[in-house]
Design a protein around this motif. Structure first.
Motif, PDB file in Angstrom:
ATOM      1  N   GLN A 181       0.830  -1.208   0.000  1.00  0.00           N
ATOM      2  CA  GLN A 181       0.000   0.000   0.000  1.00  0.00           C
ATOM      3  C   GLN A 181       0.860   1.252   0.000  1.00  0.00           C
ATOM      4  O   GLN A 181       0.436   2.307  -0.470  1.00  0.00           O
ATOM      5  CB  GLN A 181      -0.913   0.022   1.227  1.00  0.00           C
ATOM      6  N   ALA A 182       2.062   1.135   0.542  1.00  0.00           N
ATOM      7  CA  ALA A 182       2.967   2.280   0.615  1.00  0.00           C
ATOM      8  C   ALA A 182       4.364   1.780   0.948  1.00  0.00           C
ATOM      9  O   ALA A 182       4.540   0.665   1.462  1.00  0.00           O
ATOM     10  CB  ALA A 182       2.507   3.282   1.676  1.00  0.00           C
ATOM     11  N   VAL A 183       5.356   2.604   0.640  1.00  0.00           N
ATOM     12  CA  VAL A 183       6.730   2.370   1.075  1.00  0.00           C
ATOM     13  C   VAL A 183       7.158   3.594   1.875  1.00  0.00           C
ATOM     14  O   VAL A 183       6.998   4.727   1.417  1.00  0.00           O
ATOM     15  CB  VAL A 183       7.685   2.170  -0.123  1.00  0.00           C
ATOM     16  N   ILE A 184       7.674   3.365   3.076  1.00  0.00           N
ATOM     17  CA  ILE A 184       8.133   4.452   3.944  1.00  0.00           C
ATOM     18  C   ILE A 184       9.630   4.283   4.145  1.00  0.00           C
ATOM     19  O   ILE A 184      10.071   3.396   4.878  1.00  0.00           O
ATOM     20  CB  ILE A 184       7.391   4.426   5.296  1.00  0.00           C
ATOM     21  N   ALA A 185      10.413   5.110   3.470  1.00  0.00           N
ATOM     22  CA  ALA A 185      11.872   5.022   3.534  1.00  0.00           C
ATOM     23  C   ALA A 185      12.406   6.105   4.469  1.00  0.00           C
ATOM     24  O   ALA A 185      12.486   7.275   4.089  1.00  0.00           O
ATOM     25  CB  ALA A 185      12.479   5.167   2.137  1.00  0.00           C
ATOM     26  N   ASP A 186      12.739   5.716   5.684  1.00  0.00           N
ATOM     27  CA  ASP A 186      13.248   6.648   6.690  1.00  0.00           C
ATOM     28  C   ASP A 186      14.777   6.629   6.626  1.00  0.00           C
ATOM     29  O   ASP A 186      15.417   5.670   7.054  1.00  0.00           O
ATOM     30  CB  ASP A 186      12.765   6.232   8.077  1.00  0.00           C
ATOM     31  N   ILE A 187      15.345   7.701   6.091  1.00  0.00           N
ATOM     32  CA  ILE A 187      16.802   7.765   5.904  1.00  0.00           C
ATOM     33  C   ILE A 187      17.540   7.744   7.238  1.00  0.00           C
ATOM     34  O   ILE A 187      18.694   7.328   7.313  1.00  0.00           O
ATOM     35  CB  ILE A 187      17.163   9.009   5.074  1.00  0.00           C
TER      36      ILE A 187
END
Length: 546
Positions: free
Chosen positions: A347-353
């Motif tokens: 549903q989504a991709v959350i890329a937390d650097i």
């Protein structure tokens, strides 16, 4: 057209306490007739002149939010006035998304054609460069809700120092955040355009502890977080707290770490937890970790009750630039890597650097292999940038990492859009993987990191490309040098020629018993082909350890 300019503009004006004006509505108010009627009676050229006149008038006003028509940029004077007098926000949407949004709208004269998709493609080719020319900010629309898009605009305006946004309106100042957590920043929202299966990729910092942000991206009351023994001590607590603050029920599954754990036994542990907690079809699975966790969680989501929602939360560079995007899920088999699985989009991709700051150097290097791959197969200019910025990337410079992740995701999202199920084009993303998977299987999963095997595999694929005359010696040497500069191995293990051939024959790309390779022709472009066995053996003899 159809990107949401009027809806987002009206909501943005309300947030900023400004007056909202839609240029098309203004034209209709001045003429007393609708846009389609103007087109029909006067023609497009006359309409464009009216539009230019209105934009000249409106851009001289203060304290407004203006939504222009999609074709306003065609007029050079309008472009100049918009860029010089205001801050221009370009809401970018994929053609499929625009078709979905406009298919029932009878008030779009340019789409009154037998083939609206072809017309939109023509308009995009004509207008996209002009949008980029005039815009100060670009926002990928995808399918996020209006509130989320408006927040993205506000955050971007403040981040780029383009407009003074009151602190109370910024994500980084939401009172719901923990006082001990660093403020979150949504740097970019990128859309993977797959029609009804489209989803956003959010790239930013401190996103895992932002309950408001997580609530906007994760649907459903009950969530199941799947992670591993390495990631859990670092990020699971903060994620659980943020989810509970957002009103979510949280169940956590902590699996053993390692590529060798990407198997049926680990998959059963996920199913055990889902059944034990009576999870239903409204439960959302969250993959918190690297590629192994992402692949297994996605496969579990595709199979449990024949499909439940899941969200990728990648915490390694490799998973942020590659495995979390595109919907390939699965587990390994002793006879082949990733041979059991499914195509199933998140549903989504959350890329937390921020999570990359705790990444071991070897894991960072493994991720850089996939970054290098994207430049090598599609974007020679990006490859040049990687060469020039390798030191900054290995030093975990946030700006360099953000650019590498964004460009990699843009490249992969575009390939996936064109070939979701790897019927042809998408196979080019496996550059270096035929050799790399053989290394992983031959040595035993976990002996080399996946990115290490791919890095070495790219060196071997470049050698083979050079032997076939597809690239020159300089390009082959550049690839080897940039892989080495990334801290990756460039010499392959000696598995024995027969074993090498046997392992490469077990590959999803192969057809009719023939091994298919992704090669460069030239650097920045890829081809899918079979090769003479004598050439392949020459590459093996040249690249393996003596």
């Amino acid at each position: 057209m159809g990107s949401g300019k009027t809806t987002v503009g009206r909501a943005l004006a309300k947030k900023l306490n400004k007056r909202f004006i839609d240029s098309d509505h203004e034209i209709e108010a001045r003429t007393g007739v609708s846009i389609p009627v103007i087109f029909e009676i006067e023609g497009e050229a006359s309409f464009r002149q009216r539009e230019a006149d209105v934009i000249r008038d409106l851009t001289s006003q203060e304290n407004i939010v203006l939504a222009t028509g999609g074709g306003a940029v065609l007029n050079a004077e309008s472009r100049k006035l918009l860029h010089e007098r205001g801050t221009v926000i370009y809401l970018r949407a994929g053609i499929h998304s625009i078709l979905q949004r406009t298919r029932h709208d009878k008030n779009r004269p340019l789409l009154r054609t037998a083939d609206p998709r072809k017309k939109l493609e023509e308009l995009e080719a004509q207008r996209a460069p002009l949008y980029q020319e005039v815009a100060h900010v670009t926002i990928e629309t995808g399918r996020p809700n209006v509130q989320f898009l408006v927040q993205s605009v506000l955050d971007k305006l403040a981040q780029e120092n383009l407009y003074h946004v009151p602190d109370a309106l910024l994500t980084a100042n939401k009172t719901a955040m923990s006082a001990t957590s660093p403020p979150s920043t949504i740097g970019t929202i990128l859309n993977v355009d797959l029609g009804e299966r489209s989803y956003p990729i959010a790239i930013g910092t401190a996103l895992l502890s932002d309950s408001d942000f997580l609530s906007s991206r994760i649907k459903g009351k009950k969530t199941v977080v799947v992670t591993n023994t390495v990631v859990a001590p670092l990020y699971l607590g903060a994620l659980e707290a943020a989810l509970r603050s957002a009103g979510k029920e949280v169940v956590s599954v902590v699996l053993p770490d390692g590529e060798e754990q990407k198997n049926w036994t680990s998959l059963m542990l996920i199913f055990d937890a889902l059944l034990a907690h009576k999870c239903d079809r409204q439960t959302t699975l969250l993959a918190l970790g690297g590629g192994v966790i992402g692949d297994m969680t996605g496969f579990a989501a595709s199979a449990y009750m024949r499909g439940v929602p899941f969200v990728q939360i990648p915490t390694t560079l490799l998973s942020q630039v590659d495995s979390s995007v595109g919907g390939k899920t699965g587990i390994n088999h002793p006879l082949g890597k990733n041979m059991i699985g499914a195509f199933y989009q998140p549903q989504a991709v959350i890329a937390d650097i921020s999570s990359l700051q705790t990444l071991p150097d070897a894991e960072l290097s493994a991720g850089l292999a996939e970054v290098i791959k994207h430049g090598a197969i599609i974007d020679a200019a990006f490859f040049d940038w990687i060469e020039a910025n390798m030191s900054a990337l290995r030093a975990k410079d946030p700006k360099a990492l953000t650019h590498a992740i964004l460009r990699s995701c843009e490249i992969k999202a575009d390939v996936v859009r064109q070939d979701e199920r790897e019927g042809g084009l998408r196979a080019i993303l496996n550059f270096g993987h035929t050799f790399g998977h053989a290394i992983e299987s031959g040595l035993g999963y976990g002996k080399w990191l996946h990115g290490e095997a791919v890095g070495c595999g790219m060196v071997m694929a470049a050698d083979l490309s050079c032997r076939l005359g597809y690239i020159d010696y300089v390009s082959k040497t550049r690839i080897k040098q940039v892989v080495e500069a990334a801290g990756l191995p460039t010499v392959a293990p000696d598995l024995g020629e027969e074993r090498w051939l046997e392992l490469m024959e077990v590959d999803k790309k192969n057809e009719g018993g023939k091994i298919k390779f992704i090669l460069l022709r030239p650097l920045g472009q890829a081809v899918i082909t079979t090769v003479p066995q004598e050439m392949l053996l020459a590459t093996l003899r040249s690249c393996i350890a003596n």
